[in-house]
Design an enzyme around this catalytic site. Sequence first.
Site, PDB file in Angstrom:
ATOM      1  N   THR A  50       4.352   2.569   5.613  1.00 39.00           N
ATOM      2  CA  THR A  50       2.939   2.148   5.670  1.00 39.00           C
ATOM      3  C   THR A  50       2.208   3.054   6.642  1.00 39.00           C
ATOM      4  O   THR A  50       2.748   3.407   7.686  1.00 39.00           O
ATOM      5  CB  THR A  50       2.778   0.671   6.100  1.00 39.00           C
TER       6      THR A  50
ATOM      7  N   ARG B 243       0.811  -4.913  -5.722  1.00 38.10           N
ATOM      8  CA  ARG B 243       0.963  -6.171  -4.998  1.00 38.10           C
ATOM      9  C   ARG B 243       1.276  -7.207  -6.079  1.00 38.10           C
ATOM     10  O   ARG B 243       0.660  -7.204  -7.137  1.00 38.10           O
ATOM     11  CB  ARG B 243      -0.294  -6.469  -4.198  1.00 38.10           C
TER      12      ARG B 243
ATOM     13  N   ASP C  41       2.324  -0.661  11.731  1.00 42.78           N
ATOM     14  CA  ASP C  41       2.222  -2.031  12.266  1.00 42.78           C
ATOM     15  C   ASP C  41       3.497  -2.842  12.062  1.00 42.78           C
ATOM     16  O   ASP C  41       3.445  -4.074  11.961  1.00 42.78           O
ATOM     17  CB  ASP C  41       1.011  -2.751  11.625  1.00 42.78           C
TER      18      ASP C  41
ATOM     19  N   ASP D 132       5.689  -4.976   5.972  1.00 40.20           N
ATOM     20  CA  ASP D 132       6.185  -6.321   6.318  1.00 40.20           C
ATOM     21  C   ASP D 132       6.233  -7.289   5.138  1.00 40.20           C
ATOM     22  O   ASP D 132       7.194  -8.045   4.987  1.00 40.20           O
ATOM     23  CB  ASP D 132       5.233  -6.961   7.347  1.00 40.20           C
TER      24      ASP D 132
ATOM     25  N   GLY E  14       0.838  -1.207   0.000  1.00 34.92           N
ATOM     26  CA  GLY E  14       0.000   0.000   0.000  1.00 34.92           C
ATOM     27  C   GLY E  14       0.870   1.252   0.000  1.00 34.92           C
ATOM     28  O   GLY E  14       1.873   1.298   0.696  1.00 34.92           O
TER      29      GLY E  14
ATOM     30  N   ASP F 256      -0.115   2.196   8.459  1.00 31.63           N
ATOM     31  CA  ASP F 256      -0.682   1.408   9.566  1.00 31.63           C
ATOM     32  C   ASP F 256       0.139   1.402  10.864  1.00 31.63           C
ATOM     33  O   ASP F 256      -0.368   0.998  11.901  1.00 31.63           O
ATOM     34  CB  ASP F 256      -0.877  -0.053   9.131  1.00 31.63           C
TER      35      ASP F 256
ATOM     36  N   ARG G  15      -5.637  -2.594   8.621  1.00 35.66           N
ATOM     37  CA  ARG G  15      -6.155  -3.930   8.296  1.00 35.66           C
ATOM     38  C   ARG G  15      -6.151  -4.841   9.519  1.00 35.66           C
ATOM     39  O   ARG G  15      -7.159  -5.443   9.858  1.00 35.66           O
ATOM     40  CB  ARG G  15      -5.306  -4.528   7.169  1.00 35.66           C
TER      41      ARG G  15
END
Length: 323
Positions: A129, A76, A133, A107, A15, A131, A175
């Site tokens: 990202t 992707r 995360d 990741d 992303g 996120d 997500r």
Amino acid sequence: MTEPIKTIGVLTSGGDAPGMNAAIRAVVRTALAKGLRVMGIRKGYNGLLTGDIYEMERKDVSDIIQRGGTMLYTARCPEFKEEEGQVRGAQMCKVFGIEGLVVIGGDGSFKGAEKLAGLGINTICVPGTIDLDIACTDYTIGFDTAVNTAMDAINKIRDTSTSHERCSIVEVMGRDAGYIALWSAITSGAEELIIPEKELLSEEDLIRDIIQNRHKGKRHNLIIVAEGIGKSAELAAKIEEVTGIETRATILGHLQRGGSPTALDRMHAAMMGSLAVQLLTEGKTNRVIAYKNGQYVDYDINEALQMKKTIDNKMIEVCTILA
Ligand code: ADP
Ligand code: F6P
């Protein structure tokens, strides 16, 4: 003694995130300053497989520092998860003379970089990202811009929610991670937070809270839900049915991924992108750049991928107290 690296490549994968352009600029300009050639690889690992690769000059990264998205495009690439794709990717690097590669992504993208490192291409990863995360680092490029975008949107929803004395559910991205939700909830003064990492309250408790808040004189209820939980429309219907309070759900979606990066994102992008090239010139490979306890450091990719990120309980406590 191995020969110093002469040509590197750079790609963005997974992303997109605001600040990726600033990171590409930092990679290209640091490499050129060190006398290296830089090859831009378009569309992530897809471009590596199709040979969508071109030599980048200083001017190619002019006027991009302030832009969201990624000028190298992103994608992707399922084929790259297979060994055959990885071998073809490493061969393509050789065709273009790419000895070192900077991978900007999350990741998943790091797993691809780890495979390429195993096939003899020196790889350095930069965390990009929205996120937040990635366990090994306290910061991922794009997070601050995304949270500011979400906060701005929630401020606007709060206005109309108060006017109509409604309950408003706002679903933010993430997500499998609740960081955007947690930061958005604290910074926009939301009453409730629902994230995948931890059940903070049951549906019954949530509804009881909403009713109690009305008794206390609150004119709106803001509920921030992380995408990983989803079902915002169903929750809105349930709240309205049980409480009789008009409830609306808004899914902020991809608008959180765009926009001009904040100063924080540009700064981390500049520092991390530049350090990635520095590490390649030192002959390092299979490393992830991280921002840890106020310092830029690097970890072995496998070690980084095995780390577990836990949600900050202190922040959750503050979120609950301030609501
Ligand atoms: P992110 O990098 O943001 O986590 P994805 O998980 O979608 O995003 O991964 C981006 C790309 O990285 C994938 O489309 C694929 O090309 C590559 N990738 C993901 N997982 C692996 C894996 N296990 N092995 C090799 N490549 C992978
Ligand atoms: O990883 C960043 C992210 O924005 C997640 O928060 C979200 O679940 C996902 O990407 C959406 O991906 P796509 O662009 O494929 O819709």
